[in-house]
Scaffold this active site. Structure first.
Site, PDB file in Angstrom:
ATOM      1  N   ALA A 216       0.854  -1.176   0.028  1.00  0.00           N
ATOM      2  CA  ALA A 216      -0.096   0.053  -0.034  1.00  0.00           C
ATOM      3  C   ALA A 216       0.854   1.435  -0.005  1.00  0.00           C
ATOM      4  CB  ALA A 216      -0.788  -0.051   1.167  1.00  0.00           C
ATOM      5  N   PRO A 217       0.435   2.345  -0.791  1.00  0.00           N
ATOM      6  CA  PRO A 217      -0.811   2.260  -1.447  1.00  0.00           C
ATOM      7  C   PRO A 217      -0.639   1.964  -3.007  1.00  0.00           C
ATOM      8  CG  PRO A 217       0.490   4.433  -1.580  1.00  0.00           C
ATOM      9  CD  PRO A 217       1.161   3.441  -0.757  1.00  0.00           C
ATOM     10  N   GLY A 219       2.631   2.033  -5.128  1.00  0.00           N
ATOM     11  CA  GLY A 219       3.852   2.535  -6.269  1.00  0.00           C
ATOM     12  C   GLY A 219       4.398   1.352  -6.585  1.00  0.00           C
ATOM     13  N   ASP A 235      -0.603  -6.046   2.113  1.00  0.00           N
ATOM     14  CA  ASP A 235      -0.657  -4.951   3.049  1.00  0.00           C
ATOM     15  C   ASP A 235      -2.061  -4.710   3.882  1.00  0.00           C
ATOM     16  OD1 ASP A 235      -0.481  -2.364   4.184  1.00  0.00           O
ATOM     17  OD2 ASP A 235       1.552  -2.050   3.057  1.00  0.00           O
ATOM     18  N   LYS A 300      15.823  -0.063   4.821  1.00  0.00           N
ATOM     19  CA  LYS A 300      15.935   1.473   5.368  1.00  0.00           C
ATOM     20  C   LYS A 300      17.205   1.265   6.496  1.00  0.00           C
ATOM     21  CE  LYS A 300      12.075   1.647   3.305  1.00  0.00           C
ATOM     22  NZ  LYS A 300      11.700   2.355   2.006  1.00  0.00           N
TER      23      LYS A 300
END
EC number: 2.1.1.186
Length: 349
Positions: A216-217, A219, A235, A300
């Site tokens: 989500a959303p 991409g 998700d 990340k």
């Protein structure tokens, strides 16, 4: 000789550590000079032979944090405003025959302010080179003109066969109007980075099945749908309506870390914002079960020890797959559209 390594602003320490480690492993002497938030690192080499050896020993595609690189004989300072080109032309005498000459800029606010100046000086130098018959279309060397400020610049070169796909390491990709987020460009750039363009029709093909973890959303799902794939989007959050309207997406409202596919797919993609080690373990579990053939995923990174954290995450995956006897290739790259993250590409055989 100086190796100039361009990077994302704020990642100079990671580049310094990476190029130092790679050069040391290749037995090439040198030392780094770096300043925070400048968007580049200097790696000072003892001579021309060392620069040539470095290009031969290190594959650019194996570097993670270096966005682009080239070698320069020296950085010219105190350039006169009335004639900035002449000192650079003098420095160019030490360069090998060039196929072409490109203007590049640092990816900083100061660097962007120098675009017009860099292009103007480069165009003038191109004209001089052409009149002198200095260009050689068959050469592997590409000339680079880079301004650090209005008074400081350099001219250098890198091998076309061992450098960035993009001028200055910056891709020119346009965000699709109907994609739900700009994050969609990360996956598109990853395909350019990791998969040769001539292999796209076989490896990014219509009707392939894919899973997007943390979708989500949508991409990254948008890119898969745009390639006419069938996607399971995992998700608990809502997906963009236009993506669901395609009829190619099944929305699994589940925890991405617990989801298991009913059957193997070709593509696994994931842009989950979580601890990098946890994401690495997730990708490893999927790989050990051979639930995919190729995966693109983001890690990340923490603010501190980013280079070390990447090495730890890489080891999580490689040690597990080596122990399982699974053949694979694993590469990482900090893409232009990445922020405090790196993108991984894992292929299983």
């Amino acid at each position: 000789m100086i190796l100039i390594c361009l990077c994302r602003q704020g990642f100079e320490k990671e580049v310094a550590a990476e190029i130092t480690d790679c050069a040391a492993y290749a037995g090439i002497a040198g030392y780094v000079k770096t300043n925070a938030d400048t968007g580049y690192v200097e790696f000072v080499l003892p001579d021309l032979d060392s620069a040539t050896a470095l290009f031969e020993a290190i594959r650019f595609d194996d570097l993670v944090f270096v966005r682009h690189w080239f070698v320069t004989p020296a950085i010219a300072s105190d350039l006169p405003k009335e004639d900035r080109a002449s000192p650079l032309m003098a420095s160019a005498q030490a360069l090998p025959p060039l196929a072409k000459l490109e203007p590049i800029t640092l990816d900083t606010n100061d660097g962007k302010a120098l675009v017009a100046l860099t292009r103007g000086v480069t165009n003038h130098m191109r004209t001089v080179f052409k009149k002198a018959g200095a260009f050689n279309a068959k050469s592997d060397w590409v000339g680079q003109v880079l301004f650090f400020s209005g008074e400081q610049a350099c001219i250098g070169y890198f091998p076309q066969s061992n450098g960035s796909l993009w001028v200055g390491g910056i891709p020119r990709l346009r965000a699709p109007k109907d994609a739900p987020s700009r994050a969609t460009l990360k996956l598109e750039e990853a395909w350019h980075q990791f998969i040769p363009r001539e292999q796209w029709d076989q490896r990014i093909a219509p009707s392939m099945r894919a899973v997007d973890l943390g979708a989500a959303p949508g991409g990254w799902t948008w890119q898969l749908v745009n390639k006419s794939m069938f996607v399971e989007a995992v998700d608990n959050g809502p997906m963009a309506e236009n993506i669901m309207a395609s009829g190619q997406v099944t929305h699994r409202m589940e925890d991405a870390f617990r989801f298991a596919p009913e059957r193997a797919v070709h593509w696994l993609v994931s842009d989950i914002a979580d601890k990098p080690a946890r994401v690495a373990e997730l990708i490893t579990r999927w790989a050990e079960n051979k639930w995919f053939k190729e995966a693109v995923f983001n890690l990340k990174l923490p603010m501190k020890k980013r280079y070390i954290e990447l090495q730890l995450c890489s080891e999580i995956i490689t040690l597990a797959l080596d122990n399982a006897g699974i053949e694979y290739t694993l590469k990482f790259k900090q893409l232009y559209h990445d922020r405090e993250e790196v993108t991984g590409h894992l292929v299983l055989f």
